[in-house]
Each structure stands twice: as structure tokens, then as C-alpha cells.
Design a protein around this motif. Structure first.
Motif, PDB file in Angstrom:
ATOM      1  N   ALA A  61       0.946  -1.229   0.026  1.00  0.00           N
ATOM      2  CA  ALA A  61       0.192  -0.058  -0.012  1.00  0.00           C
ATOM      3  C   ALA A  61       1.038   1.252  -0.164  1.00  0.00           C
ATOM      4  CB  ALA A  61      -1.079  -0.050   1.290  1.00  0.00           C
ATOM      5  N   VAL A  62       1.948   1.120   0.812  1.00  0.00           N
ATOM      6  CA  VAL A  62       2.902   2.426   0.678  1.00  0.00           C
ATOM      7  C   VAL A  62       3.274   2.702  -0.498  1.00  0.00           C
ATOM      8  CG1 VAL A  62       5.074   3.083   1.576  1.00  0.00           C
ATOM      9  CG2 VAL A  62       3.457   2.158   3.325  1.00  0.00           C
TER      10      VAL A  62
ATOM     11  N   SER B  15       1.153   8.452   3.463  1.00  0.00           N
ATOM     12  CA  SER B  15      -0.187   8.810   4.212  1.00  0.00           C
ATOM     13  C   SER B  15      -1.323   8.112   3.982  1.00  0.00           C
ATOM     14  CB  SER B  15      -0.161  10.526   3.662  1.00  0.00           C
ATOM     15  OG  SER B  15       0.930  11.148   4.193  1.00  0.00           O
ATOM     16  N   THR B  16      -1.550   7.693   2.883  1.00  0.00           N
ATOM     17  CA  THR B  16      -2.719   7.111   2.259  1.00  0.00           C
ATOM     18  C   THR B  16      -2.743   5.749   2.856  1.00  0.00           C
ATOM     19  OG1 THR B  16      -2.585   8.257   0.029  1.00  0.00           O
ATOM     20  CG2 THR B  16      -3.903   6.233   0.325  1.00  0.00           C
ATOM     21  N   ALA B  17      -1.672   5.121   2.917  1.00  0.00           N
ATOM     22  CA  ALA B  17      -1.293   3.597   3.626  1.00  0.00           C
ATOM     23  C   ALA B  17      -1.738   3.754   5.034  1.00  0.00           C
ATOM     24  CB  ALA B  17      -0.197   3.005   3.228  1.00  0.00           C
ATOM     25  N   ALA B  18      -1.430   4.710   5.642  1.00  0.00           N
ATOM     26  CA  ALA B  18      -1.362   4.932   7.297  1.00  0.00           C
ATOM     27  C   ALA B  18      -2.835   5.077   7.456  1.00  0.00           C
ATOM     28  CB  ALA B  18      -0.439   6.116   7.701  1.00  0.00           C
TER      29      ALA B  18
ATOM     30  N   LYS C 130      -3.435   9.692  -2.173  1.00  0.00           N
ATOM     31  CA  LYS C 130      -3.410   9.044  -3.586  1.00  0.00           C
ATOM     32  C   LYS C 130      -4.592   7.903  -3.915  1.00  0.00           C
ATOM     33  CE  LYS C 130       1.445   9.916  -4.515  1.00  0.00           C
ATOM     34  NZ  LYS C 130       2.724   9.411  -4.782  1.00  0.00           N
ATOM     35  N   VAL C 131      -5.176   8.032  -4.946  1.00  0.00           N
ATOM     36  CA  VAL C 131      -6.346   6.936  -5.030  1.00  0.00           C
ATOM     37  C   VAL C 131      -5.694   5.904  -6.162  1.00  0.00           C
ATOM     38  CG1 VAL C 131      -8.552   6.559  -5.858  1.00  0.00           C
ATOM     39  CG2 VAL C 131      -8.239   8.536  -4.647  1.00  0.00           C
TER      40      VAL C 131
ATOM     41  N   ILE D 204      -5.913  -0.951  -6.367  1.00  0.00           N
ATOM     42  CA  ILE D 204      -5.098  -2.025  -5.822  1.00  0.00           C
ATOM     43  C   ILE D 204      -4.358  -1.454  -4.459  1.00  0.00           C
ATOM     44  CG2 ILE D 204      -3.275  -3.751  -6.236  1.00  0.00           C
ATOM     45  CD1 ILE D 204      -5.840  -4.217  -7.791  1.00  0.00           C
ATOM     46  N   GLY D 205      -3.977  -0.479  -4.452  1.00  0.00           N
ATOM     47  CA  GLY D 205      -3.164   0.268  -3.403  1.00  0.00           C
ATOM     48  C   GLY D 205      -4.315   0.405  -2.350  1.00  0.00           C
ATOM     49  N   ILE D 206      -5.489   0.790  -2.508  1.00  0.00           N
ATOM     50  CA  ILE D 206      -6.509   1.022  -1.370  1.00  0.00           C
ATOM     51  C   ILE D 206      -6.779  -0.663  -0.882  1.00  0.00           C
ATOM     52  CG2 ILE D 206      -8.944   1.482  -1.163  1.00  0.00           C
ATOM     53  CD1 ILE D 206      -8.321   4.065  -3.058  1.00  0.00           C
ATOM     54  N   VAL D 207      -7.208  -1.424  -2.060  1.00  0.00           N
ATOM     55  CA  VAL D 207      -7.301  -2.687  -1.330  1.00  0.00           C
ATOM     56  C   VAL D 207      -6.172  -3.252  -0.371  1.00  0.00           C
ATOM     57  CG1 VAL D 207      -7.738  -5.016  -2.065  1.00  0.00           C
ATOM     58  CG2 VAL D 207      -8.738  -3.347  -3.333  1.00  0.00           C
ATOM     59  N   PHE D 208      -5.015  -2.979  -0.781  1.00  0.00           N
ATOM     60  CA  PHE D 208      -3.853  -3.472  -0.234  1.00  0.00           C
ATOM     61  C   PHE D 208      -3.860  -2.749   1.269  1.00  0.00           C
ATOM     62  CE2 PHE D 208      -0.424  -5.890  -1.991  1.00  0.00           C
ATOM     63  CZ  PHE D 208      -0.930  -6.475  -3.197  1.00  0.00           C
TER      64      PHE D 208
END
Length: 304
Positions: free
Chosen positions: A100-101, A107-110, A160-161, A164-168
Motif C-alpha cells: 500500500a505504501v 499517508s494514504t497507507a497509514a 493518492k487513489v 489496488i493500493g486501497i485494497v492493500f
């Protein structure tokens, strides 16, 4: 004095204090991770050496404290519980979070990681029949909002949107939130030192195949790096998990645990300000206040 205060509390409240303090110690993770990152280690290598150091230190403690192998004994139920914690809430969580990072940014991952209290609340309802009260739901919303403000300082320009990153990120929150659920399966019935060792050990074994240190490490070892790795394994790892498992066995409601642990974010922000001179804006202060308010709210008792 602190010991006297703890002795005067009931068992459940002592558990709250222990879990809270474990969360505070986890707030120092950023210091050690930043230092090792600056020395050239990758994220997966940092995670591996953290767990290797912690499980090695705990193995020595178990040998000395148990005067032999007695403290290494663990029930089948406790062993399965620790394996799930190590493989899923340590190793797989690390894969999802680092993914995700990489895809969405820190920031988004956190922010996505702080969905974990919601998962714990829902899973506690399913597996342990814990009630979802208005106060509990309200406290979790306050807690998530507070954590988001502590991390971002109200600046969402770095969000950031990426699907797959949001799913992670959400899966990182889910696997992280599974730790207190898995602990209830048997780890919290064992000696806190034993549970901490096996949970960290199985996580280290899984990360051994992910980080693949046997193929070489990103940076040469130095004495300073070794000392930082030992400190990383000791303070926010071995000691923190011993305190965490010791407190977990006393706390009656599993869904409260991630709210208490959220003090990690407050401590991380404070340490970042003190050690690395990171900004500490007004909205971060508001976030800190919301985290502490959420902890107070979730401990309120409804009057008959």
C-alpha cells in the motif's frame, strides 16, 4: 508508585493500562525504522531483522527465566494462535502494508490502516458475541478521525487513489486487526513471555522467505546498525509484546483493544517531533486530543 497504582486497580483496568503502554512503546518503531532505512536496509529487511532480534532476545529471556526449556512449552491451542499471529498479523500484514505504501504513499497507507478498529469491532461481535453499543461505535469513529489527523495534520494533498493500493491498505488494516482476535484463540492463556516469543518467532520465519536475507542484504553491517537492530528488537518488540499479551489476558472486550493501542500514533507523532523535528501542527494536536477522548469514551459505562 506506578506498581502501587496498578495493584489498586481491578484486573480489567490493569489490562487497559498494559495494552495502552504497549501501544506507546510501538510508537518508537518509526525512530528505529528511520535509522535503519537511512543505513540502507529495505522495508522487508528492517521488518525481518526486527523480529529476528526480538525473538532471539526473548529466547534468551525464556532460557534464563525458566531455568531451562520450561517456558518454551505451549499448548496446541496457544501454538496455533501464535502461528496465526506471526504468519498473518506480522508477515502478511507487512506485505499488504508495504504494498500500500509503494502504490499509494505513506499517508494514504497509514490512513487506510486505521480501519482496523472497525474490523475488530465486527469480528468481536461475530466470534465473541460482544455488543456493538453506541458509545463503542462513537469512540471508534472519534479514534479513526483522531488517527487520520495525527498522521496527515489535516493536509490531504498527499492522499493518492489507486484501486489496488486501497485494497492493500484495507487488507493491511484487516490483517493488523486480526491480532487481538487470534490472541483470544489461545495466546492470551499462555505465559506472556511465551506468547510474545512464539508470535514474533513465527513472524520472523515467514519474513525470512519474504526478505530473503540469505541472498544478501542491501547494506553492510556496522556496529551502529547492530545496536539499532538490538534496540528495535528490545523496546517496541520484545518488551512491548510481553506487556501487550500480559494485558490482553485481563481485558474483557476485544473490540476495545485497538482503540487503546492507537496511542501508538500519538507517541509516534511526538517522537517524530522530538527526534526528527517533524512538524506538529494544530490539527495534529486536535488529532491527539480526539484519540485520548475516544479512549475515555469507550471506557464510559452506561447508567442503568
Amino acid at each position: 508508585m506506578t506498581k502501587g497504582v496498578l495493584l489498586n486497580m481491578n484486573e480489567n483496568n490493569r489490562g487497559y493500562v498494559q495494552v495502552f503502554f504497549a501501544g506507546f512503546l510501538w510508537g518508537t518503531i518509526g525512530i528505529f525504522a528511520t535509522l535503519l532505512g537511512d543505513m540502507g536496509l529495505s522495508s522487508s529487511e528492517i521488518s525481518f531483522f526486527r523480529l529476528l532480534s526480538a525473538s532471539s532476545l526473548l529466547a534468551l529471556v525464556l532460557l534464563v527465566k525458566g531455568k531451562g526449556l520450561s517456558l518454551f512449552r505451549i499448548s496446541k491451542k496457544g501454538l496455533i494462535s501464535c502461528m496465526l499471529i506471526g504468519f498473518i498479523s506480522q508477515a502478511i500484514y507487512n506485505i499488504f502494508y508495504m504494498g500500500a505504501v509503494n502504490m499509494t504513499g505513506m499517508s494514504t497507507a497509514a490512513v487506510l490502516l486505521y480501519t482496523s478498529p472497525v474490523f475488530v469491532m465486527l469480528l468481536s461481535r461475530i466470534f465473541f458475541k460482544e455488543k456493538i453499543t453506541f458509545l463503542k461505535f462513537f469512540a471508534i469513529i472519534l479514534n479513526i478521525l483522531g488517527c487520520v489527523l495525527v498522521v496527515t495534520g489535516g493536509d490531504f494533498s498527499g492522499i493518492k487513489v489507486a484501486f489496488i493500493g486501497i485494497v492493500f491498505g484495507v487488507m493491511a488494516g484487516f490483517t493488523y486487526g486480526l491480532m487481538p482476535i487470534f490472541s483470544r484463540l489461545g495466546a492470551d492463556d499462555e505465559n506472556a513471555f511465551t506468547s510474545a516469543f512464539y508470535g514474533l518467532f513465527f513472524g520472523m520465519v515467514a519474513l525470512f522467505f519474504i526478505a530473503r536475507p540469505y541472498q544478501g542484504v542491501s547494506a553492510p553491517f556496522t556496529m551502529n546498525m547492530l545496536l539499532v537492530i538490538i534496540g528495535f528488537g528490545l523496546i517496541p518488540s520484545a518488551i512491548a509484546y510481553i506487556i501487550y499479551f500480559g494485558g490482553l489476558s485481563k481485558v474483557k472486550e476485544t473490540s476495545i483493544i485497538p482503540v487503546l493501542c492507537s496511542v501508538e500514533n500519538v507517541a509516534a507523532s511526538i517522537f517524530g517531533f522530538l527526534v526528527f523535528h517533524e512538524s506538529f501542527t494544530f490539527l495534529k494536536v486536535v488529532g491527539v486530543a480526539l484519540v485520548f477522548i475516544s479512549i475515555m469514551v469507550i471506557n464510559l459505562k452506561k447508567k442503568a
